[in-house]
Design a protein around this motif. Sequence first.
Motif, mmCIF file in Angstrom:
data_model
loop_
_atom_site.group_PDB
_atom_site.id
_atom_site.type_symbol
_atom_site.label_atom_id
_atom_site.label_comp_id
_atom_site.label_asym_id
_atom_site.label_seq_id
_atom_site.Cartn_x
_atom_site.Cartn_y
_atom_site.Cartn_z
ATOM 1 N N TRP A 136 0.821 -1.206 0.000
ATOM 2 C CA TRP A 136 0.000 0.000 0.000
ATOM 3 C C TRP A 136 0.858 1.260 0.000
ATOM 4 C CZ3 TRP A 136 -5.031 -0.558 3.356
ATOM 5 C CH2 TRP A 136 -5.636 -1.800 3.083
ATOM 6 N N ASN A 137 2.125 1.134 -0.396
ATOM 7 C CA ASN A 137 2.930 2.317 -0.619
ATOM 8 C C ASN A 137 2.412 3.054 -1.852
ATOM 9 O OD1 ASN A 137 4.766 1.859 1.522
ATOM 10 N ND2 ASN A 137 5.942 0.450 0.249
ATOM 11 N N ILE A 138 2.418 4.373 -1.793
ATOM 12 C CA ILE A 138 1.983 5.177 -2.932
ATOM 13 C C ILE A 138 3.154 5.299 -3.900
ATOM 14 C CG2 ILE A 138 1.051 7.388 -3.693
ATOM 15 C CD1 ILE A 138 -0.049 7.759 -0.841
ATOM 16 N N VAL A 139 3.052 4.623 -5.018
ATOM 17 C CA VAL A 139 4.112 4.633 -6.018
ATOM 18 C C VAL A 139 4.057 5.915 -6.841
ATOM 19 C CG1 VAL A 139 5.073 3.406 -8.002
ATOM 20 C CG2 VAL A 139 4.083 2.114 -6.102
ATOM 21 N N ALA A 140 2.859 6.340 -7.188
ATOM 22 C CA ALA A 140 2.661 7.579 -7.949
ATOM 23 C C ALA A 140 1.209 7.993 -7.800
ATOM 24 C CB ALA A 140 3.015 7.380 -9.421
ATOM 25 N N ARG A 141 0.947 9.272 -8.012
ATOM 26 C CA ARG A 141 -0.423 9.761 -7.978
ATOM 27 C C ARG A 141 -0.496 11.038 -8.810
ATOM 28 N NH1 ARG A 141 1.903 10.740 -2.219
ATOM 29 N NH2 ARG A 141 1.672 12.970 -1.859
ATOM 30 N N ASN A 142 -1.718 11.398 -9.172
ATOM 31 C CA ASN A 142 -1.862 12.646 -9.917
ATOM 32 C C ASN A 142 -2.169 13.799 -8.962
ATOM 33 O OD1 ASN A 142 -4.598 12.393 -9.318
ATOM 34 N ND2 ASN A 142 -5.187 11.810 -11.398
ATOM 35 N N LEU A 149 -7.548 14.475 -1.453
ATOM 36 C CA LEU A 149 -7.349 13.639 -0.278
ATOM 37 C C LEU A 149 -6.449 14.282 0.769
ATOM 38 C CD1 LEU A 149 -6.892 10.228 -2.133
ATOM 39 C CD2 LEU A 149 -8.992 11.222 -1.202
ATOM 40 N N GLY A 150 -5.898 15.444 0.463
ATOM 41 C CA GLY A 150 -5.061 16.123 1.431
ATOM 42 C C GLY A 150 -3.705 15.480 1.626
ATOM 43 N N LEU A 151 -3.201 14.796 0.600
ATOM 44 C CA LEU A 151 -1.900 14.150 0.708
ATOM 45 C C LEU A 151 -0.784 15.186 0.602
ATOM 46 C CD1 LEU A 151 -2.534 11.039 -1.572
ATOM 47 C CD2 LEU A 151 -2.750 11.204 0.907
ATOM 48 N N THR A 152 0.306 14.922 1.284
ATOM 49 C CA THR A 152 1.480 15.792 1.255
ATOM 50 C C THR A 152 2.676 14.984 0.761
ATOM 51 O OG1 THR A 152 2.307 15.263 3.467
ATOM 52 C CG2 THR A 152 0.539 16.918 3.310
ATOM 53 N N PRO A 153 3.795 15.643 0.451
ATOM 54 C CA PRO A 153 4.989 14.895 0.019
ATOM 55 C C PRO A 153 5.459 13.870 1.041
ATOM 56 C CG PRO A 153 5.232 17.196 -0.543
ATOM 57 C CD PRO A 153 3.980 17.092 0.304
ATOM 58 N N GLY A 154 5.083 14.024 2.297
ATOM 59 C CA GLY A 154 5.493 13.072 3.321
ATOM 60 C C GLY A 154 4.613 11.837 3.428
ATOM 61 N N ASP A 155 3.518 11.801 2.668
ATOM 62 C CA ASP A 155 2.611 10.655 2.710
ATOM 63 C C ASP A 155 3.035 9.624 1.673
ATOM 64 O OD1 ASP A 155 0.799 11.610 4.716
ATOM 65 O OD2 ASP A 155 0.021 13.035 3.240
ATOM 66 N N HIS A 156 3.568 8.494 2.150
ATOM 67 C CA HIS A 156 4.088 7.473 1.245
ATOM 68 C C HIS A 156 3.348 6.137 1.338
ATOM 69 C CE1 HIS A 156 7.366 10.120 0.251
ATOM 70 N NE2 HIS A 156 7.759 10.178 1.520
ATOM 71 N N LEU A 159 -1.973 3.102 4.261
ATOM 72 C CA LEU A 159 -2.431 2.651 5.578
ATOM 73 C C LEU A 159 -1.916 3.580 6.675
ATOM 74 C CD1 LEU A 159 -4.044 0.261 6.888
ATOM 75 C CD2 LEU A 159 -1.810 -0.732 7.411
ATOM 76 N N VAL A 160 -0.636 3.939 6.596
ATOM 77 C CA VAL A 160 -0.050 4.828 7.600
ATOM 78 C C VAL A 160 -0.725 6.192 7.557
ATOM 79 C CG1 VAL A 160 2.055 5.993 8.327
ATOM 80 C CG2 VAL A 160 2.151 3.606 7.589
ATOM 81 N N THR A 161 -0.919 6.713 6.362
ATOM 82 C CA THR A 161 -1.579 8.019 6.219
ATOM 83 C C THR A 161 -2.994 7.976 6.776
ATOM 84 O OG1 THR A 161 -0.264 8.691 4.310
ATOM 85 C CG2 THR A 161 -2.429 9.718 4.559
ATOM 86 N N PHE A 162 -3.722 6.909 6.485
ATOM 87 C CA PHE A 162 -5.101 6.796 6.937
ATOM 88 C C PHE A 162 -5.201 6.909 8.459
ATOM 89 C CE2 PHE A 162 -8.832 4.534 8.412
ATOM 90 C CZ PHE A 162 -9.843 4.974 7.563
ATOM 91 N N PHE A 163 -4.274 6.245 9.173
ATOM 92 C CA PHE A 163 -4.373 6.194 10.639
ATOM 93 C C PHE A 163 -3.601 7.301 11.349
ATOM 94 C CE2 PHE A 163 -5.834 1.847 9.832
ATOM 95 C CZ PHE A 163 -6.852 1.739 10.758
ATOM 96 N N THR A 164 -2.728 8.011 10.671
ATOM 97 C CA THR A 164 -1.886 8.976 11.374
ATOM 98 C C THR A 164 -2.036 10.419 10.899
ATOM 99 O OG1 THR A 164 0.011 8.648 9.875
ATOM 100 C CG2 THR A 164 -0.162 7.184 11.799
ATOM 101 N N SER A 165 -2.625 10.645 9.724
ATOM 102 C CA SER A 165 -2.717 11.996 9.195
ATOM 103 C C SER A 165 -4.008 12.677 9.654
ATOM 104 C CB SER A 165 -2.659 11.981 7.658
ATOM 105 O OG SER A 165 -2.953 13.260 7.133
ATOM 106 N N ALA A 166 -3.866 13.722 10.464
ATOM 107 C CA ALA A 166 -5.042 14.468 10.903
ATOM 108 C C ALA A 166 -5.720 15.151 9.724
ATOM 109 C CB ALA A 166 -4.629 15.507 11.944
ATOM 110 N N ARG A 167 -4.936 15.598 8.757
ATOM 111 C CA ARG A 167 -5.492 16.244 7.576
ATOM 112 C C ARG A 167 -6.377 15.268 6.796
ATOM 113 N NH1 ARG A 167 -3.409 20.414 4.317
ATOM 114 N NH2 ARG A 167 -1.431 20.285 5.431
ATOM 115 N N TYR A 168 -5.864 14.047 6.580
ATOM 116 C CA TYR A 168 -6.628 13.052 5.837
ATOM 117 C C TYR A 168 -7.907 12.682 6.587
ATOM 118 C CZ TYR A 168 -7.748 8.813 3.228
ATOM 119 O OH TYR A 168 -8.394 7.876 2.476
#
Length: 290
Positions: A136-142, A149-156, A159-168
Amino acid sequence: MTSDSRAVAQRRREQLRAFLRTRRARLTPEDVGMARVGRRRTPGLRREEVAVLAGVGVSWYTWLEQGRGINVSADVLDAIAGALRLTVPERVHLYLLAGLNPPPARGPRGAVVTPELRNLLDAWLPRPAMLQDRYWNIVARNDAADAVLGLTPGDHNCLVTFFTSARYRALDTHWAKVAPAMAADFRADAAHFPDDPEFGQIVSVLSAMSPEFVELWDRHEVGAHRSAVKAVRHPDAGELLFDTTTLAIANRPDTHLVLYNPHPGTDTEARLAQLVARPRPHGMGLAAPA
């Protein structure tokens, strides 16, 4: 066993017999490092030579090639596949003809974003799209995936982003309802690769960061990926509703394409176009492919 079942089993044994014979016929003793002994009436390896290479009894292999109703194991099929120099698709075919479920396909480690996949992600704009690997690593996205989705350069990792990102979490309308399925789906995926330690490493890292994940992971629930509706409450675009679909990449079984399509009957498409057209805040650019 019904007459139909017997007929299916008989056809499968016939196909197995023909498949093994043709795979054996295309090899020579020299191909597999064996000395050529005596005159040969037919091309290819002899049955006894295949049996020796695979480490099985000659009679047993003969019965298998004759399509007799004998029990086979995955270990034995792997040995025969190695002896016959089968390709990955041929190995899967052997399993199916022998009546066993083939092991999960494994693509090359280290996902590569081809120009065709990159073009597909960009062509999906203004709708979000991303590529994920087996972990579930993000290999690429548009760009839309970041904007929506509020993703940042630090979101890789999803699963980790879902449970740890307050923005997400703030953007996901149904976060609490979706969380159990996220943990259950990841457990199901990890079970396909019991010898791969990276799944355990992700779980360990996430367990140290999210008590909510620990509680859900300890339930040992197992899920299955399915198409779903994702609701996003965006601070700039308002309520957005998407149909999400996950597709496997045919020649890269460890890489999946996740597509977000505006739900019919909503104004999500129009809101989305306006959102993606806006200038991006500093630090919210597209992350480089992993």
